[in-house]
Write a protein that holds these residues in place. Structure first.
Motif, PDB file in Angstrom:
ATOM      1  N   THR A  63     -21.275   2.820   6.394  1.00  0.00           N
ATOM      2  CA  THR A  63     -21.788   1.655   5.689  1.00  0.00           C
ATOM      3  C   THR A  63     -20.793   1.184   4.639  1.00  0.00           C
ATOM      4  N   ASN A  64     -20.455  -0.093   4.679  1.00  0.00           N
ATOM      5  CA  ASN A  64     -19.506  -0.705   3.732  1.00  0.00           C
ATOM      6  C   ASN A  64     -18.145  -0.002   3.727  1.00  0.00           C
ATOM      7  N   ARG A  65     -17.752   0.558   4.847  1.00  0.00           N
ATOM      8  CA  ARG A  65     -16.479   1.275   4.896  1.00  0.00           C
ATOM      9  C   ARG A  65     -15.304   0.339   4.652  1.00  0.00           C
ATOM     10  N   GLU A  66     -15.407  -0.906   5.125  1.00  0.00           N
ATOM     11  CA  GLU A  66     -14.324  -1.857   4.918  1.00  0.00           C
ATOM     12  C   GLU A  66     -14.101  -2.111   3.425  1.00  0.00           C
ATOM     13  N   VAL A  67     -15.196  -2.150   2.677  1.00  0.00           N
ATOM     14  CA  VAL A  67     -15.086  -2.344   1.225  1.00  0.00           C
ATOM     15  C   VAL A  67     -14.409  -1.138   0.592  1.00  0.00           C
ATOM     16  N   GLU A  68     -14.733   0.060   1.078  1.00  0.00           N
ATOM     17  CA  GLU A  68     -14.115   1.277   0.540  1.00  0.00           C
ATOM     18  C   GLU A  68     -12.621   1.321   0.854  1.00  0.00           C
ATOM     19  N   TYR A  69     -12.223   0.822   2.027  1.00  0.00           N
ATOM     20  CA  TYR A  69     -10.796   0.776   2.367  1.00  0.00           C
ATOM     21  C   TYR A  69     -10.033  -0.015   1.303  1.00  0.00           C
ATOM     22  N   ALA A  70     -10.501  -1.231   1.049  1.00  0.00           N
ATOM     23  CA  ALA A  70      -9.816  -2.092   0.084  1.00  0.00           C
ATOM     24  C   ALA A  70      -9.857  -1.496  -1.319  1.00  0.00           C
ATOM     25  N   SER A  71     -10.996  -0.917  -1.692  1.00  0.00           N
ATOM     26  CA  SER A  71     -11.133  -0.325  -3.020  1.00  0.00           C
ATOM     27  C   SER A  71     -10.181   0.859  -3.203  1.00  0.00           C
ATOM     28  N   HIS A  72     -10.069   1.702  -2.180  1.00  0.00           N
ATOM     29  CA  HIS A  72      -9.192   2.869  -2.249  1.00  0.00           C
ATOM     30  C   HIS A  72      -7.739   2.440  -2.449  1.00  0.00           C
ATOM     31  N   VAL A  73      -7.309   1.479  -1.649  1.00  0.00           N
ATOM     32  CA  VAL A  73      -5.926   0.979  -1.746  1.00  0.00           C
ATOM     33  C   VAL A  73      -5.687   0.364  -3.118  1.00  0.00           C
ATOM     34  N   ASN A 176     -12.101  14.034  -6.858  1.00  0.00           N
ATOM     35  CA  ASN A 176     -10.844  13.326  -7.098  1.00  0.00           C
ATOM     36  C   ASN A 176     -10.559  12.258  -6.057  1.00  0.00           C
ATOM     37  N   ASN A 177     -11.304  12.290  -4.945  1.00  0.00           N
ATOM     38  CA  ASN A 177     -11.120  11.305  -3.884  1.00  0.00           C
ATOM     39  C   ASN A 177     -12.493  10.886  -3.352  1.00  0.00           C
ATOM     40  N   PRO A 178     -13.234  10.090  -4.145  1.00  0.00           N
ATOM     41  CA  PRO A 178     -14.623   9.776  -3.801  1.00  0.00           C
ATOM     42  C   PRO A 178     -14.784   8.918  -2.550  1.00  0.00           C
ATOM     43  N   HIS A 179     -13.740   8.183  -2.146  1.00  0.00           N
ATOM     44  CA  HIS A 179     -13.854   7.348  -0.951  1.00  0.00           C
ATOM     45  C   HIS A 179     -13.635   8.144   0.335  1.00  0.00           C
ATOM     46  N   GLY A 180     -13.127   9.353   0.219  1.00  0.00           N
ATOM     47  CA  GLY A 180     -12.873  10.145   1.421  1.00  0.00           C
ATOM     48  C   GLY A 180     -11.782   9.545   2.291  1.00  0.00           C
ATOM     49  N   LEU A 181     -10.718   9.051   1.657  1.00  0.00           N
ATOM     50  CA  LEU A 181      -9.598   8.431   2.368  1.00  0.00           C
ATOM     51  C   LEU A 181      -8.286   8.902   1.776  1.00  0.00           C
ATOM     52  N   ILE A 182      -7.251   8.885   2.597  1.00  0.00           N
ATOM     53  CA  ILE A 182      -5.914   9.174   2.092  1.00  0.00           C
ATOM     54  C   ILE A 182      -4.942   8.167   2.694  1.00  0.00           C
ATOM     55  N   ILE A 183      -4.013   7.700   1.873  1.00  0.00           N
ATOM     56  CA  ILE A 183      -3.001   6.744   2.312  1.00  0.00           C
ATOM     57  C   ILE A 183      -1.839   7.510   2.921  1.00  0.00           C
ATOM     58  N   LYS A 184      -1.452   7.095   4.126  1.00  0.00           N
ATOM     59  CA  LYS A 184      -0.353   7.744   4.824  1.00  0.00           C
ATOM     60  C   LYS A 184       0.742   6.712   5.121  1.00  0.00           C
ATOM     61  N   ASN A 185       1.970   7.215   5.254  1.00  0.00           N
ATOM     62  CA  ASN A 185       3.125   6.369   5.610  1.00  0.00           C
ATOM     63  C   ASN A 185       3.285   5.186   4.657  1.00  0.00           C
ATOM     64  N   TRP A 186       3.084   5.446   3.372  1.00  0.00           N
ATOM     65  CA  TRP A 186       3.126   4.375   2.381  1.00  0.00           C
ATOM     66  C   TRP A 186       4.562   3.991   2.056  1.00  0.00           C
ATOM     67  N   LYS A 187       4.823   2.694   2.010  1.00  0.00           N
ATOM     68  CA  LYS A 187       6.159   2.222   1.660  1.00  0.00           C
ATOM     69  C   LYS A 187       6.070   0.832   1.033  1.00  0.00           C
ATOM     70  N   THR A 188       7.112   0.503   0.263  1.00  0.00           N
ATOM     71  CA  THR A 188       7.201  -0.808  -0.370  1.00  0.00           C
ATOM     72  C   THR A 188       7.946  -1.752   0.562  1.00  0.00           C
ATOM     73  N   VAL A 189       7.314  -2.863   0.895  1.00  0.00           N
ATOM     74  CA  VAL A 189       7.915  -3.855   1.785  1.00  0.00           C
ATOM     75  C   VAL A 189       8.700  -4.889   0.993  1.00  0.00           C
ATOM     76  N   LEU A 190       8.174  -5.281  -0.177  1.00  0.00           N
ATOM     77  CA  LEU A 190       8.824  -6.310  -0.994  1.00  0.00           C
ATOM     78  C   LEU A 190       8.575  -6.017  -2.465  1.00  0.00           C
ATOM     79  N   ASN A 191       9.617  -6.156  -3.258  1.00  0.00           N
ATOM     80  CA  ASN A 191       9.505  -6.013  -4.710  1.00  0.00           C
ATOM     81  C   ASN A 191      10.602  -6.862  -5.338  1.00  0.00           C
TER      82      ASN A 191
END
Length: 202
Positions: A63-73, A176-191
């Motif tokens: 339920t509302n997993r899409e919202v949790e994705y955006a919130s976690h990021v 420490n991780n209430p959304h139950g998600l972890i970010i993988k393969n994270w990289k900066t595309v533009l800065n």
């Protein structure tokens, strides 16, 4: 006379059968209603807050997993890129951020640390804040994060465009991780710099 008795018997039988079927229908309806009510009540959890029962609603993980994705990021980037000239605050924020990302986040942190990035923030009394523009997550849970970073120093204010990307993976929920998600393969595309303004000295 006999025919009248037979008609009365048939009528009584019809009435009895009708009453039985009606009662049966009512019982079935009540059972269905009771079953659905019990299932609904099972989703309600009461917790005690200073001896006062508070209703908490139980929901499925999806339920509302899409919202949790955006919130976690969003939370991860706010922790990683909000950097005041305070060494303890920076360490505390980055420590929290590391619970939300895999070793690619740690690698980027170590790279910035080796280059003296955090020391330069302290030395120049810079205040770095970030404003999220949007978070886009596709069906494969690959995300792109768009934001603007503001770097305020005693003599200037710079604005940068920031875009990062990565993948999201389900993990057990923890404090420490209430959304139950972890970010993988994270990289900066533009800065890149968008604007630079020198402060006026009076």
């Amino acid at each position: 006379m006999i025919q009248n008795i037979e008609k009365k018997i048939k009528l009584a039988f019809a009435i009895s059968l009708g009453s039985f079927l009606t009662s049966l229908a009512v019982v079935v309806a009540v059972c269905v209603f009771a079953y659905s009510l019990v299932n609904e009540q099972r989703k309600n959890i009461y917790v005690l807050d200073h001896n006062v029962p508070v209703l908490v609603r139980q929901t499925d993980q999806g339920t509302n997993r899409e919202v949790e994705y955006a919130s976690h990021v969003n939370i991860f980037h706010l922790l990683f890129f909000t950097l005041p000239p305070d060494d303890e605050y920076i360490k505390n924020n980055l420590s929290k951020a590391m619970y939300l990302v895999d070793d690619t986040g740690l690698a980027q942190y170590n790279n910035l640390k080796e280059k003296g990035y955090y020391n330069s923030i302290l030395a120049s009394s810079a205040l770095l804040t970030i404003q999220t523009d949007s978070v886009v997550v596709d069906e494969n849970r690959h995300f792109r994060y768009y934001a603007k970073q503001r770097i305020e120093r005693p003599t200037s204010i710079a604005t940068r465009a920031l875009i990062t990307e990565g993948d999201l993976q389900d993990v057990p929920r923890t404090e420490n991780n209430p959304h139950g998600l972890i970010i993988k393969n994270w990289k900066t595309v533009l800065n890149k710099d968008l604007d630079y303004v020198e402060k006026k000295n009076f």
